[in-house]
Design an enzyme around this catalytic site. Structure first.
Site, PDB file in Angstrom:
ATOM      1  N   GLU A 164      11.789 -11.265   5.413  1.00  0.00           N
ATOM      2  CA  GLU A 164      11.626 -10.652   4.091  1.00  0.00           C
ATOM      3  C   GLU A 164      11.284  -9.179   4.273  1.00  0.00           C
ATOM      4  O   GLU A 164      10.293  -8.847   4.916  1.00  0.00           O
ATOM      5  CB  GLU A 164      10.505 -11.348   3.306  1.00  0.00           C
ATOM      6  CG  GLU A 164      10.270 -10.718   1.925  1.00  0.00           C
ATOM      7  CD  GLU A 164       9.106 -11.371   1.186  1.00  0.00           C
ATOM      8  OE1 GLU A 164       9.360 -12.205   0.311  1.00  0.00           O
ATOM      9  OE2 GLU A 164       7.942 -11.044   1.506  1.00  0.00           O
ATOM     10  N   ASN A 190       2.487   0.566  -3.056  1.00  0.00           N
ATOM     11  CA  ASN A 190       1.799  -0.090  -1.946  1.00  0.00           C
ATOM     12  C   ASN A 190       0.276  -0.012  -2.123  1.00  0.00           C
ATOM     13  O   ASN A 190      -0.438  -0.968  -1.825  1.00  0.00           O
ATOM     14  CB  ASN A 190       2.209   0.547  -0.620  1.00  0.00           C
ATOM     15  CG  ASN A 190       1.756  -0.269   0.559  1.00  0.00           C
ATOM     16  OD1 ASN A 190       1.962  -1.480   0.599  1.00  0.00           O
ATOM     17  ND2 ASN A 190       1.099   0.362   1.511  1.00  0.00           N
TER      18      ASN A 190
HETATM   19  P1  GTP Z   1       4.981 -16.138  -2.305  1.00  0.00           P
HETATM   20  O1  GTP Z   1       4.476 -15.354  -3.471  1.00  0.00           O
HETATM   21  O2  GTP Z   1       4.797 -15.446  -0.994  1.00  0.00           O
HETATM   22  O3  GTP Z   1       4.529 -17.537  -2.296  1.00  0.00           O
HETATM   23  O4  GTP Z   1       6.565 -16.243  -2.385  1.00  0.00           O
HETATM   24  P2  GTP Z   1       7.551 -16.332  -3.612  1.00  0.00           P
HETATM   25  O5  GTP Z   1       8.601 -17.279  -3.237  1.00  0.00           O
HETATM   26  O6  GTP Z   1       6.838 -16.536  -4.906  1.00  0.00           O
HETATM   27  O7  GTP Z   1       8.212 -14.921  -3.542  1.00  0.00           O
HETATM   28  P3  GTP Z   1       7.801 -13.596  -4.285  1.00  0.00           P
HETATM   29  O8  GTP Z   1       9.016 -12.779  -4.222  1.00  0.00           O
HETATM   30  O9  GTP Z   1       7.151 -13.889  -5.598  1.00  0.00           O
HETATM   31  O10 GTP Z   1       6.672 -12.968  -3.364  1.00  0.00           O
HETATM   32  C1  GTP Z   1       6.913 -12.614  -2.052  1.00  0.00           C
HETATM   33  C2  GTP Z   1       5.845 -11.665  -1.566  1.00  0.00           C
HETATM   34  O11 GTP Z   1       5.717 -10.543  -2.440  1.00  0.00           O
HETATM   35  C3  GTP Z   1       4.436 -12.223  -1.519  1.00  0.00           C
HETATM   36  O12 GTP Z   1       4.224 -12.950  -0.336  1.00  0.00           O
HETATM   37  C4  GTP Z   1       3.610 -10.945  -1.574  1.00  0.00           C
HETATM   38  O13 GTP Z   1       3.604 -10.289  -0.325  1.00  0.00           O
HETATM   39  C5  GTP Z   1       4.393 -10.112  -2.535  1.00  0.00           C
HETATM   40  N1  GTP Z   1       3.912 -10.317  -3.914  1.00  0.00           N
HETATM   41  C6  GTP Z   1       4.497 -11.054  -4.866  1.00  0.00           C
HETATM   42  N2  GTP Z   1       3.802 -11.031  -6.003  1.00  0.00           N
HETATM   43  C7  GTP Z   1       2.712 -10.255  -5.767  1.00  0.00           C
HETATM   44  C8  GTP Z   1       1.587  -9.839  -6.566  1.00  0.00           C
HETATM   45  O14 GTP Z   1       1.440 -10.181  -7.729  1.00  0.00           O
HETATM   46  N3  GTP Z   1       0.659  -9.048  -5.963  1.00  0.00           N
HETATM   47  C9  GTP Z   1       0.795  -8.632  -4.674  1.00  0.00           C
HETATM   48  N4  GTP Z   1      -0.163  -7.844  -4.169  1.00  0.00           N
HETATM   49  N5  GTP Z   1       1.841  -8.996  -3.898  1.00  0.00           N
HETATM   50  C10 GTP Z   1       2.781  -9.802  -4.433  1.00  0.00           C
END
Ligand code: GTP
Ligand code: MG
Length: 204
Positions: free
Chosen positions: A140, A149
């Site tokens: 990713e 950031n």
């Molecule tokens: P996870 O959130 O990792 O369980 O995966 P997902 O399948 O929901 O994918 P998504 O694209 O929503 O998020 C992937 C990654 O983006 C996360 O692991 C975080 O690193 C980042 N991310 C997503 N949403 C947020 C958020 O609300 N705040 C922050 N700080 N990072 C986020």
């Protein structure tokens, strides 16, 4: 799963993260060498911890068989840009590369998440060679500005303190702060374009 099996599973991911970080840093260097502005300001990478992989498998009901396909961020790369416009430039560089095959793009720039999170995500397949032979690793790549950031780093560490149960009024304040980040990025882009216009008019 036993610890030595975890180690075995994660080894090609460690290689992929190291190679990808080297390659993005090298892109920055190539821009510098050619006296070109680099859309890449900073690069970092990490392999997801075992605990965090287990947590995600539970949360999303992912089976062992699906682990490597469904946990897309075992290998995670973060590319930080100075300006909003740089994000698309980096994405385009990635799309054109033959060593990274884009399988998914998630646009949280124009589709901000409920929290206020903004970033551009690309899931790529990346080929590595190990003692056990070749393997295509899912990684990713998160592309975002310095300002995005700043917000995401702090929101994540606060979110962590509340273990996902942040009180609504704090969520609302973070969401409000995310609006300020958006405005800040717009203002910086505007300042930059005025600087570039001034430079161009001096040249002509
Ligand atoms: P996870 O959130 O990792 O369980 O995966 P997902 O399948 O929901 O994918 P998504 O694209 O929503 O998020 C992937 C990654 O983006 C996360 O692991 C975080 O690193 C980042 N991310 C997503 N949403 C947020 C958020 O609300 N705040 C922050 N700080 N990072 C986020
Ligand atoms: Mg998520």
């Amino acid at each position: 799963m036993e610890i030595h099996l975890w180690r075995e599973l994660l080894i090609p991911y460690e290689l992929a993260v190291k190679e990808l970080v080297i390659k993005f840093n090298h892109l920055k260097k190539e821009h510098k060498e050619k006296d070109l502005y680099s859309p890449i300001e900073q690069v970092s990478g990490r392999v997801k911890t075992i605990n965090s992989i287990l947590e995600k498998m539970q949360r999303k009901n992912i089976s062992w068989a699906d682990l490597e396909e469904k946990v897309e961020d075992i290998a995670g790369i973060r590319v930080i840009c100075q300006f909003y416009e740089d994000i698309e430039k980096v994405a385009e560089i990635i799309r054109k590369r033959r060593d990274m095959q884009v399988v998914e793009e998630k646009d949280y720039l124009t589709h901000m998440k409920e929290s206020g999170y903004r970033s551009y995500h690309m899931i790529v397949l990346y080929h590595v060679e190990t003692l056990d032979g070749p393997k295509d690793i899912r990684a990713e790549i998160q592309i975002r500005t310095l300002a995005m950031n700043f917000w995401a780093t702090i929101e994540h560490s606060l979110q962590y303190k509340y273990k996902g149960n942040m009180p609504p009024h704090l969520k609302a304040r973070l969401n409000h702060a995310a609006q300020s980040i958006l405005l800040l990025d717009e203002e910086m882009s505007s300042v930059r374009s005025e600087v570039m216009d001034a430079q161009n008019s001096m040249l002509h």
